[in-house]
Structure formats: structure tokens, C-alpha cells
Design a protein around this motif. Structure first.
Motif, short mmCIF file in Angstrom:
data_model
loop_
_atom_site.label_atom_id
_atom_site.label_comp_id
_atom_site.label_asym_id
_atom_site.label_seq_id
_atom_site.Cartn_x
_atom_site.Cartn_y
_atom_site.Cartn_z
N PHE A 203 -0.66 7.35 4.90
CA PHE A 203 0.55 7.53 5.71
C PHE A 203 0.26 7.34 7.20
CE2 PHE A 203 4.41 9.71 3.73
CZ PHE A 203 4.25 9.04 2.54
N LEU A 204 -0.89 7.86 7.64
CA LEU A 204 -1.16 7.88 9.07
C LEU A 204 -1.44 6.49 9.64
CD1 LEU A 204 -1.61 9.61 11.59
CD2 LEU A 204 -4.02 9.81 10.93
N VAL A 205 -2.25 5.68 8.94
CA VAL A 205 -2.65 4.38 9.48
C VAL A 205 -1.46 3.43 9.65
CG1 VAL A 205 -3.98 2.28 9.00
CG2 VAL A 205 -5.04 4.53 8.71
N PRO A 206 -0.60 3.18 8.60
CA PRO A 206 0.54 2.28 8.83
C PRO A 206 1.51 2.80 9.88
CG PRO A 206 0.68 3.29 6.65
CD PRO A 206 -0.68 3.60 7.19
N PHE A 207 1.67 4.14 9.97
CA PHE A 207 2.55 4.73 10.99
C PHE A 207 2.05 4.39 12.39
CE2 PHE A 207 3.24 8.37 13.86
CZ PHE A 207 4.62 8.32 13.96
N VAL A 208 0.75 4.57 12.61
CA VAL A 208 0.16 4.27 13.92
C VAL A 208 0.26 2.78 14.23
CG1 VAL A 208 -1.99 4.25 15.24
CG2 VAL A 208 -1.39 6.26 13.88
N LEU A 209 -0.01 1.93 13.23
CA LEU A 209 0.06 0.48 13.45
C LEU A 209 1.47 0.04 13.84
CD1 LEU A 209 -2.21 -0.95 10.59
CD2 LEU A 209 -2.77 -0.67 13.01
N ILE A 210 2.47 0.62 13.16
CA ILE A 210 3.86 0.28 13.49
C ILE A 210 4.19 0.72 14.92
CG2 ILE A 210 6.26 0.88 12.98
CD1 ILE A 210 5.53 0.89 10.02
N LYS A 211 3.75 1.91 15.28
CA LYS A 211 4.02 2.40 16.63
C LYS A 211 3.32 1.55 17.69
CE LYS A 211 6.75 5.84 15.82
NZ LYS A 211 8.15 5.79 16.32
N ALA B 115 1.30 -4.64 7.48
CA ALA B 115 1.12 -5.23 6.15
C ALA B 115 -0.29 -5.80 5.98
CB ALA B 115 2.17 -6.32 5.91
N ALA B 116 -0.79 -6.43 7.05
CA ALA B 116 -2.13 -7.03 6.98
C ALA B 116 -3.23 -6.04 7.36
CB ALA B 116 -2.20 -8.25 7.90
N GLY B 117 -2.89 -5.01 8.16
CA GLY B 117 -3.92 -4.15 8.72
C GLY B 117 -4.16 -2.84 8.02
N SER B 118 -3.16 -2.31 7.30
CA SER B 118 -3.29 -0.97 6.74
C SER B 118 -4.45 -0.85 5.76
CB SER B 118 -1.98 -0.55 6.06
OG SER B 118 -0.96 -0.38 7.00
N ALA B 119 -4.46 -1.72 4.75
CA ALA B 119 -5.46 -1.61 3.67
C ALA B 119 -6.89 -1.73 4.19
CB ALA B 119 -5.17 -2.63 2.58
N PRO B 120 -7.24 -2.74 5.02
CA PRO B 120 -8.62 -2.82 5.50
C PRO B 120 -9.05 -1.60 6.31
CG PRO B 120 -7.49 -4.91 5.84
CD PRO B 120 -6.44 -3.92 5.42
N ILE B 121 -8.16 -1.09 7.15
CA ILE B 121 -8.53 0.07 7.98
C ILE B 121 -8.70 1.31 7.11
CG2 ILE B 121 -7.73 1.62 9.80
CD1 ILE B 121 -6.43 -0.81 11.13
N ILE B 122 -7.77 1.52 6.19
CA ILE B 122 -7.86 2.68 5.29
C ILE B 122 -9.13 2.61 4.47
CG2 ILE B 122 -6.82 3.79 3.27
CD1 ILE B 122 -4.07 2.89 4.38
#
Length: 470
Positions: A425-433, A439-446
Motif C-alpha cells: 500500500f505504501l509504495v504505490p501511494f508514495v509513487l502516485i504522490k 504501474a511500472a515502479g511498485s513491484a520492483p521497489i516492493i
């Protein structure tokens, strides 16, 4: 499913495949023939799935009537993109063919200078209709109404009304409902075409009309009007000015479009993402239809992060080399720790993305959703950790005569799965902000954070519970 429906579906798929094949092979002659022989539904299915470049090619090969139909069915954003590929003459011709309300909605999205040139090039009648609607405030009933409708006077006979309909209704969008006024155009009531058809020729309209019909004002909010039409199940609703004179109508198809747009807008506002829909559409178009280089630019940076994290994970494992050499059983459960955390992280990030898109997650109340997902990750981690811990404890006891490794595996799973849910939840929320493509960044960072931290937690627990045995 009936054989007829199955056959129609198969034929539609074959037509689409054939058109895409000829588009790819650049067989323009065959492509033009097939496009103009295809049904309107097939054309819409095909054009929605094309890249912007191929959409222009297909569109220019269509006959005028089919091109207009397809253009009218596209979203405003798609219409605008397609219009930029036209010559100015072709763009003016297309805009002039649109209904006044559709024309105004498109002009609202164009740069002011471009819209001004387009309006100036319209015929006097079209320009007058367009300027009439543009004179009303945005998002009001006046801005989306159609100024073309069939109006009858209440003192007309049915025969006179029928003759008037024959003379004036040819180019009107809605003729099933007819609006009755006095000589000053003040709305008095409505009568349906069916009622008119079955009435005696010499009967006056005022005797068969329905008085006190529902109407809306030009200043009413468009969303409220659309919801009113949906509630009352109306095909059209008259729009009146302050003196109750009818100036236009709003049809059900436009009302449904408004409801769809407003619902989407409200959803993104609720989620704190007022401008995300257009941004996400462009990003998705790049990732699906963009060149290899453009796709690389979006995806490779995040994969480099994963690569670096992989090396760090390797260093973490190397740092606990003694533990691995002392007990082979420790290595057996490394994939379990990493995979279970990865699965939970993927689930959580998918739940977040879908919840935001559907409006179920309000990012203004992010902490509420965040804590709930963290508790879900913890509860699942406890359940899976207990089961895996028992199995690992049995294996450890069989190999080393102690079940302590099971405790380390169970606790590591609980910590790792909780952390993965939290990150989902935290990573895509921060990326959107941060206005970064989630879509491209959440999975690799998590994955990167989860792998490094999961391994570190596992080995720390192994040392804590089995250090004296190593």
C-alpha cells in the motif's frame, strides 16, 4: 449461448484479425475495402485497441459516414488526439458535422486559439448554435443541451402538428417526445409521437398533451440533470430559460455520458488524484503501444533498482555464511521466506491499485486503509507462519535434534508478510504522490525492499534461536 451468437462472435473476431493483419502488412487497398465493409460495432472494437498512429491510418480510410460515426463514439481525449492528426480543413469539416452539444464539448478541450479558428470557419447557423451553448457556464444544462427539437403550439390541431413534424423533424435528434408551447415559446406540456399518431386529425394538441412536464433550467448542474433523468427514466428532458421558454433538450445518451464522466471525476477527487486519469491513460498508452525505447525509459530504471537489490541480498546471505555452513536446513527455507513475502506484496499492491481506480480507497484517509491492510498482512502472516513454523520445526528436529529453526522460520514469515502488505500500500501511494509511474515502479521497489529486509530478519532470528548450535 445460441449458435447464431457464437457465429456472430466468431465472424467479428475474424474480421478484426483480418483488418489487423492487413494493417500490419500495409495492404492499404484491401484494408480500405475491409474497413468500409465492416459493421460499426466491429470498427469500434478495432479502433479502440489501436495505437494512436494506426488509429489515424484506419480513420483516414473510412468513408465519411463511418468516420463520423466512429469519431462521435470516441472519448473526448481520443477525439482531440485524432483531430490533431487532421489538416485544418478536415478538422473543420469533422467538427461541423457533429451535433452542437458534442461540438462544444470537443471545442472546450482544444486550445483557445484553435477553438476560435474552428468556430470562425463554421457556417453562420452552426456558429450561432455553438456560440449559444458556449454562452452558458461550463457543467450546466445549457452547455450540454441540444438546441434542435420539435416544438408544437398547443392551439394546433393534430393534422397541423403532423404536417409541421414532416417539415421540421428530418434533422432533429429526438422526435419521439414533442414539446408543446404557447406562441411565446413558454413550455406548456409534452405529447408523444405515439399519442399524436393515434389521435383524431381535428383534435387540438392541448387536449392530448401532458401538462406540467418536468423541465430543468439552463443554469442547473449537468450531473443533477443527468441523475434526474436516470431517476425518472426519461429519454429526453426540456431545458428552459428564466422565463420558462424552452431553449433546448438533453437526451438520455448525453446524460449517461455525463454520469460516466462525473462519476470518474468524483472518484479521482475522492482519491486525491484529480488529474491522474489522463496521466495514467498516457502512461498506459506508452507502455502498451509505445516504441521499445520509450518502454525502456519507463521500465529499466526500476529494474536496475531490483538488480542492485539482488546484489545487496547476496551480500546479506554472504554475511551469514557461517549460519548456512553450520546448518543446511537454514538454506532450505530461504525461497519460502522470499516467495511468500513477494506474493503478499503483489496482492496488496494490486488491491491498492484497483481500490484507487474504483474509488474504494480514499487517499485522503490513507492511514485508515494502510492500517487495515497491515493488520490483514499480520493476520495472514501469523496463520502461514504457524503452519510453516511447525513444518520447519519437524524438519529441523529430524536433521539437528532441535525444533528451534521452526520458530525462526515462523517469526520470519510473520514479519516478512506483514512488511510486504505494508509496502504493497505504501509504495504505490508514495509513487502516485510523487507523480511517478506506479504501474511500472511498485513491484520492483516492493520486491527489492522486501527481499533484503526479509533475508536480514530471517538470519537474525536464525542466529537468535540457533546461535548456540552453530
Amino acid at each position: 449461448m445460441s449458435k447464431e451468437i457464437i457465429t456472430a462472435t466468431e465472424n467479428s473476431a475474424n474480421v478484426k484479425d483480418s483488418i489487423l493483419f492487413n494493417l500490419k502488412s500495409k495492404d492499404i487497398g484491401t484494408l480500405k475495402l475491409m474497413l468500409n465493409s465492416a459493421s460499426e460495432l466491429d470498427l469500434l472494437n478495432i479502433i479502440h485497441g489501436l495505437s494512436a498512429e494506426n488509429r489515424v491510418i484506419v480513420y483516414r480510410l473510412l468513408s465519411k459516414d463511418k468516420a463520423l460515426f466512429v469519431f462521435e463514439q470516441l472519448d473526448i481525449a481520443d477525439q482531440e488526439k485524432l483531430l490533431h492528426s487532421f489538416t485544418e480543413e478536415a478538422a473543420i469539416e469533422m467538427i461541423s458535422e457533429l451535433d452542437p452539444d458534442d461540438r462544444v464539448r470537443l471545442l472546450d478541450e482544444l486550445p483557445a486559439a484553435v477553438a476560435k479558428r474552428m468556430i470562425a470557419a463554421l457556417s453562420p447557423a452552426e456558429r450561432a448554435e455553438t456560440n449559444l451553448l458556449l454562452g452558458y457556464e461550463a457543467h450546466t444544462a445549457g452547455r450540454i443541451m441540444i438546441p434542435e427539437y420539435v416544438r408544437l403550439r398547443k392551439d394546433m390541431s393534430v393534422a397541423e402538428a403532423t404536417e409541421r413534424i414532416k417539415l421540421t423533424a428530418k434533422d432533429k435528434e429526438m422526435i419521439y417526445t414533442l414539446y408543446v408551447t404557447d406562441y411565446t415559446r413558454k413550455l406548456e406540456g409534452v405529447v408523444s409521437l405515439r399519442e399524436l399518431f393515434f389521435a383524431e386529425p381535428d383534435v387540438k394538441i392541448e387536449t392530448i398533451m401532458h401538462a406540467g412536464t418536468t423541465s430543468v433550467s439552463t443554469d442547473d448542474d449537468q450531473e443533477e440533470v443527468a441523475r434526474l433523468m436516470q431517476k425518472l427514466d426519461l429519454l429526453a428532458i426540456p431545458v428552459v430559460d428564466k422565463e420558462n421558454r424552452i431553449v433546448g433538450i438533453i437526451t438520455i445518451d448525453d446524460a449517461m455520458d455525463i454520469l460516466e464522466e462525473e462519476t470518474t471525476e468524483d472518484m479521482y477527487k475522492q482519491a486525491g488524484l484529480a488529474n491522474v486519469s489522463g496521466t495514467e491513460f498516457d502512461r498506459s498508452d506508452v507502455l502498451v503501444n509505445g516504441s521499445i525505447w520509450k518502454i525502456w525509459k519507463v521500465r529499466l530504471p526500476f529494474l536496475v533498482i531490483t538488480l542492485a537489490a539482488g546484489f545487496l541480498a547476496g551480500f546479506v546471505i554472504g554475511g551469514f555464511e557461517e549460519a548456512l555452513m553450520s546448518s543446511a536446513a537454514v538454506a532450505i527455507f530461504i525461497p519460502l521466506i522470499m516467495d511468500m513475502g513477494g506474493n503478499v506484496g503483489t496482492q496488496s499492491s494490486t488491491v491498492f491499485a484497483r481500490g484507487v481506480v474504483l474509488g474504494h480507497i480514499d487517499t485522503g484517509k490513507f492511514m485508515k486503509h494502510f492500517l487495515k491492510e497491515t493488520s490483514v498482512g499480520l493476520s495472514i502472516g501469523v496463520l502461514v507462519g504457524v503452519i510453516a513454523g511447525i513444518i520447519a520445526g519437524i524438519v529441523s528436529y529430524m536433521w539437528q535434534g532441535t525444533p528451534m529453526l521452526g520458530i525462526a522460520v515462523g517469526l520470519a514469515l510473520i514479519c516478512t508478510m506483514t512488511l510486504a502488505a505494508l509496502l504493497g500500500f505504501l509504495v504505490p501511494f508514495v509513487l502516485i504522490k510523487l507523480n511517478v509511474d506506479q504501474a511500472a515502479g511498485s513491484a520492483p521497489i516492493i520486491t527489492s525492499i522486501k527481499d533484503i529486509s526479509g533475508l536480514f530478519i530471517y538470519f537474525i532470528l536464525v542466529n537468535a534461536f540457533m546461535g548456540n548450535l552453530m
